[in-house]
Design a protein around this motif. Structure first.
Motif, PDB file in Angstrom:
ATOM      1  N   ILE A 112     -13.244 -59.816 112.320  1.00  0.00           N
ATOM      2  CA  ILE A 112     -14.641 -60.072 111.367  1.00  0.00           C
ATOM      3  C   ILE A 112     -14.312 -60.841 110.089  1.00  0.00           C
ATOM      4  O   ILE A 112     -15.019 -61.630 109.871  1.00  0.00           O
ATOM      5  CB  ILE A 112     -14.248 -58.431 110.738  1.00  0.00           C
ATOM      6  N   ALA A 116     -13.813 -59.686 104.966  1.00  0.00           N
ATOM      7  CA  ALA A 116     -14.411 -58.616 105.050  1.00  0.00           C
ATOM      8  C   ALA A 116     -14.257 -57.431 104.502  1.00  0.00           C
ATOM      9  O   ALA A 116     -13.327 -56.506 103.972  1.00  0.00           O
ATOM     10  CB  ALA A 116     -14.893 -58.654 107.070  1.00  0.00           C
ATOM     11  N   ASP A 141     -18.824 -54.933 105.142  1.00  0.00           N
ATOM     12  CA  ASP A 141     -20.184 -55.818 104.545  1.00  0.00           C
ATOM     13  C   ASP A 141     -19.110 -56.885 104.763  1.00  0.00           C
ATOM     14  O   ASP A 141     -17.593 -57.189 104.820  1.00  0.00           O
ATOM     15  CB  ASP A 141     -19.806 -55.022 102.790  1.00  0.00           C
ATOM     16  N   THR A 150     -26.512 -70.649 108.116  1.00  0.00           N
ATOM     17  CA  THR A 150     -26.610 -69.403 107.710  1.00  0.00           C
ATOM     18  C   THR A 150     -26.737 -69.233 106.030  1.00  0.00           C
ATOM     19  O   THR A 150     -26.900 -70.029 105.162  1.00  0.00           O
ATOM     20  CB  THR A 150     -25.285 -68.809 107.750  1.00  0.00           C
ATOM     21  N   MET A 157     -23.756 -59.978 102.815  1.00  0.00           N
ATOM     22  CA  MET A 157     -23.978 -59.339 104.268  1.00  0.00           C
ATOM     23  C   MET A 157     -23.407 -58.335 104.285  1.00  0.00           C
ATOM     24  O   MET A 157     -22.328 -57.603 104.112  1.00  0.00           O
ATOM     25  CB  MET A 157     -23.204 -60.496 104.974  1.00  0.00           C
ATOM     26  N   THR A 158     -24.242 -57.546 105.341  1.00  0.00           N
ATOM     27  CA  THR A 158     -23.275 -56.591 106.197  1.00  0.00           C
ATOM     28  C   THR A 158     -23.438 -57.041 107.617  1.00  0.00           C
ATOM     29  O   THR A 158     -24.370 -56.865 108.573  1.00  0.00           O
ATOM     30  CB  THR A 158     -24.845 -55.472 105.746  1.00  0.00           C
ATOM     31  N   GLY A 159     -22.671 -55.652 108.379  1.00  0.00           N
ATOM     32  CA  GLY A 159     -23.081 -55.874 109.650  1.00  0.00           C
ATOM     33  C   GLY A 159     -22.304 -54.571 110.122  1.00  0.00           C
ATOM     34  O   GLY A 159     -21.867 -53.401 109.632  1.00  0.00           O
ATOM     35  N   ARG A 175     -22.688 -56.758 118.163  1.00  0.00           N
ATOM     36  CA  ARG A 175     -22.744 -56.797 116.860  1.00  0.00           C
ATOM     37  C   ARG A 175     -23.795 -57.234 115.808  1.00  0.00           C
ATOM     38  O   ARG A 175     -24.871 -58.241 116.415  1.00  0.00           O
ATOM     39  CB  ARG A 175     -21.888 -58.265 116.018  1.00  0.00           C
ATOM     40  N   ASN A 177     -25.506 -58.236 112.351  1.00  0.00           N
ATOM     41  CA  ASN A 177     -25.048 -59.259 111.181  1.00  0.00           C
ATOM     42  C   ASN A 177     -26.731 -59.702 110.209  1.00  0.00           C
ATOM     43  O   ASN A 177     -27.532 -59.972 111.306  1.00  0.00           O
ATOM     44  CB  ASN A 177     -24.166 -60.196 110.813  1.00  0.00           C
ATOM     45  N   LYS A 180     -27.295 -58.238 103.493  1.00  0.00           N
ATOM     46  CA  LYS A 180     -27.573 -57.017 102.861  1.00  0.00           C
ATOM     47  C   LYS A 180     -28.796 -56.370 102.061  1.00  0.00           C
ATOM     48  O   LYS A 180     -29.467 -57.249 102.111  1.00  0.00           O
ATOM     49  CB  LYS A 180     -26.684 -57.059 101.684  1.00  0.00           C
TER      50      LYS A 180
END
Length: 198
Positions: A112, A116, A141, A150, A157-159, A175, A177, A180
């Protein structure tokens, strides 16, 4: 007269169970066909080990095999003004010595990233053969690094990742991603629920 409330309770419970199955994108019953059940407007990525849904109507599109990283078995990207703001990816055989969901999640969780923040980790049951339905979900996150198209460095960001082992013993990690706020709780649940292991 005494039997009517009992019969009514059974009917109510059955109706509730049916409505829950209809409301959830996957996970009810013992489906073994390896196909994801996805919400309206979604499409699927299909691999040798599993299939998973992605929100096509939100701008995600499957990445051609020739363009994706060799470590990914399938990818769907959301690209806005040349910036990759969302990604769904599937990796197979990503770790050695993995034989169950806990080991797969430990290996996947290590990737991750140091920056994170894990929000939760829980066991989930996926659609598919009984020998491969157990998996583990990790929500987290992180911040974008601004590399490889990116979002700008520091963008929140969220994942979510789901890891397990398919019926042939192949470890997998799936995954999602995204920036957010772009994909919220219900959609993350739908994503996880759309995974069907083979």
């Amino acid at each position: 007269m005494a039997k009517r409330p009992h019969a009514r309770s059974r009917r109510t419970a059955a109706a509730l169970g049916l409505s829950l199955c209809l409301a959830l994108p996957a996970g009810c019953g013992s489906d073994t066909d390896g196909k994801a059940s996805v919400p309206e407007g979604w499409s699927t990525l299909d691999t040798d080990s599993l299939s998973v849904g992605y929100p096509k109507t939100q701008g995600y599109a499957e990445q051609p095999a020739a363009e994706r990283s060799g470590s990914n078995a399938a990818v769907a990207l959301k690209v806005e003004d040349g910036i990759r703001t969302g990604m769904v990816s599937v990796q197979l055989n990503f770790a050695t010595g993995v034989s169950d969901a806990a080991e797969a999640a430990a290996a996947a969780g290590a990737g991750i990233g140091m920056g994170a923040t894990r929000k939760s980790t829980k066991d989930v049951r996926l659609t598919g053969p009984s020998t491969a339905r157990d998996a583990r979900r990790i929500d987290y996150d992180f911040t974008a690094d601004g590399q490889n198209d990116t979002p700008n460095k520091g963008t929140p960001m969220t994942g979510v990742l789901v890891a397990g082992v398919d019926s042939g013993g192949v470890p997998f990690v799936v995954r999602l991603n995204a920036v957010k706020g772009a994909v919220e709780g219900a959609e993350l649940d739908a994503f996880v629920g759309s995974i069907a292991v083979k």
